[in-house]
Write a protein that holds these residues in place. Structure first.
Motif, mmCIF file in Angstrom:
data_model
loop_
_atom_site.group_PDB
_atom_site.id
_atom_site.type_symbol
_atom_site.label_atom_id
_atom_site.label_comp_id
_atom_site.label_asym_id
_atom_site.label_seq_id
_atom_site.Cartn_x
_atom_site.Cartn_y
_atom_site.Cartn_z
ATOM 1 N N ASN A 77 -6.893 4.331 -6.773
ATOM 2 C CA ASN A 77 -7.370 5.085 -5.606
ATOM 3 C C ASN A 77 -6.422 6.229 -5.271
ATOM 4 O O ASN A 77 -6.778 7.121 -4.498
ATOM 5 C CB ASN A 77 -7.497 4.173 -4.382
ATOM 6 N N GLU A 78 -5.221 6.215 -5.802
ATOM 7 C CA GLU A 78 -4.195 7.195 -5.481
ATOM 8 C C GLU A 78 -3.947 8.209 -6.594
ATOM 9 O O GLU A 78 -3.483 9.309 -6.331
ATOM 10 C CB GLU A 78 -2.883 6.485 -5.134
ATOM 11 N N ASP A 116 0.615 5.797 -0.241
ATOM 12 C CA ASP A 116 -0.208 7.006 -0.128
ATOM 13 C C ASP A 116 0.369 8.062 -1.069
ATOM 14 O O ASP A 116 0.913 9.067 -0.643
ATOM 15 C CB ASP A 116 -0.240 7.512 1.315
ATOM 16 N N ALA A 149 0.826 -1.205 0.000
ATOM 17 C CA ALA A 149 0.000 0.000 0.000
ATOM 18 C C ALA A 149 0.863 1.258 0.000
ATOM 19 O O ALA A 149 1.882 1.327 0.693
ATOM 20 C CB ALA A 149 -0.928 0.002 1.210
ATOM 21 N N ASP A 196 -3.176 11.782 1.002
ATOM 22 C CA ASP A 196 -4.433 12.095 1.690
ATOM 23 C C ASP A 196 -4.552 11.374 3.035
ATOM 24 O O ASP A 196 -5.586 11.442 3.697
ATOM 25 C CB ASP A 196 -5.632 11.767 0.805
ATOM 26 N N GLY A 197 -3.514 10.664 3.447
ATOM 27 C CA GLY A 197 -3.526 9.959 4.720
ATOM 28 C C GLY A 197 -4.039 8.537 4.629
ATOM 29 O O GLY A 197 -4.049 7.805 5.618
ATOM 30 N N THR A 198 -4.474 8.103 3.435
ATOM 31 C CA THR A 198 -4.985 6.752 3.239
ATOM 32 C C THR A 198 -4.142 6.050 2.181
ATOM 33 O O THR A 198 -4.055 6.517 1.053
ATOM 34 C CB THR A 198 -6.459 6.777 2.783
ATOM 35 N N SER A 199 -3.546 4.925 2.575
ATOM 36 C CA SER A 199 -2.739 4.138 1.639
ATOM 37 C C SER A 199 -3.607 3.107 0.938
ATOM 38 O O SER A 199 -4.610 2.650 1.496
ATOM 39 C CB SER A 199 -1.617 3.425 2.386
ATOM 40 N N SER A 200 -3.220 2.742 -0.269
ATOM 41 C CA SER A 200 -3.962 1.731 -1.030
ATOM 42 C C SER A 200 -2.998 0.943 -1.911
ATOM 43 O O SER A 200 -2.002 1.486 -2.388
ATOM 44 C CB SER A 200 -5.025 2.408 -1.898
#
Length: 158
Positions: free
Chosen positions: A64-65, A51, A49, A55-59
């Protein structure tokens, strides 16, 4: 003498008929016509994952990034496919982190064949063979970052 020629021609014709079957690996066999349609890129998976958009959210799905990633695969009934997709460059930074950027587009076309479990797209080193998984086509590459694990395409609703 005429009878010998007729017998020889008959035997040769029979041998030719039975030696050219669809299961000999040389032909495409029957195509799985359920793959005909438009397929949209839904996932570009990586091994860990990230980021990238901060945005503080890993994927693990780069889609999504990065908003700039898109792709479409058209498989038509004339046994021809066409494809256009965003190119992606991934570069290592530090501590297992990477930066990914969209870089132009990749386009290709060619002939296709299929079975119940896979679609073979001739003429593309990027796509090659895709696995059929319900309403998904999956290109499993299996590379760790900075490479891609897989591309997943979903059938566009009709």
């Amino acid at each position: 003498m005429k009878n010998i020629h007729k017998a020889f021609l008959g035997i040769a014709a029979l041998m030719l008929m039975f030696s050219c079957s669809n299961d000999d690996g040389g032909g495409t066999g029957t195509a799985n016509l359920e793959v005909i349609g438009i397929w949209d890129l839904a996932q570009v998976d990586v091994s860990s994952a990230q980021d990238i958009d901060m945005d503080g959210t890993s994927s693990t799905n780069l889609m999504n990034e990065l908003d700039c990633i898109s792709g479409t695969l058209l498989i038509d009934g004339d046994m021809v496919w066409t494809f256009e997709q965003t190119g992606i460059n991934i570069t290592a930074i530090t501590n297992g982190q990477f930066v990914a950027q969209c870089s132009g587009s990749v386009a290709a076309t060619g002939a296709w064949s299929s079975s119940d479990t896979e679609v073979i797209l001739q003429g593309s080193s990027l796509l090659g063979t895709l696995t059929i998984d319900g309403d998904q086509l999956i290109k499993d590459i299996g590379d760790d970052l900075p490479g891609i694990q897989s591309y997943v395409y979903v059938r566009r609703a009709q």
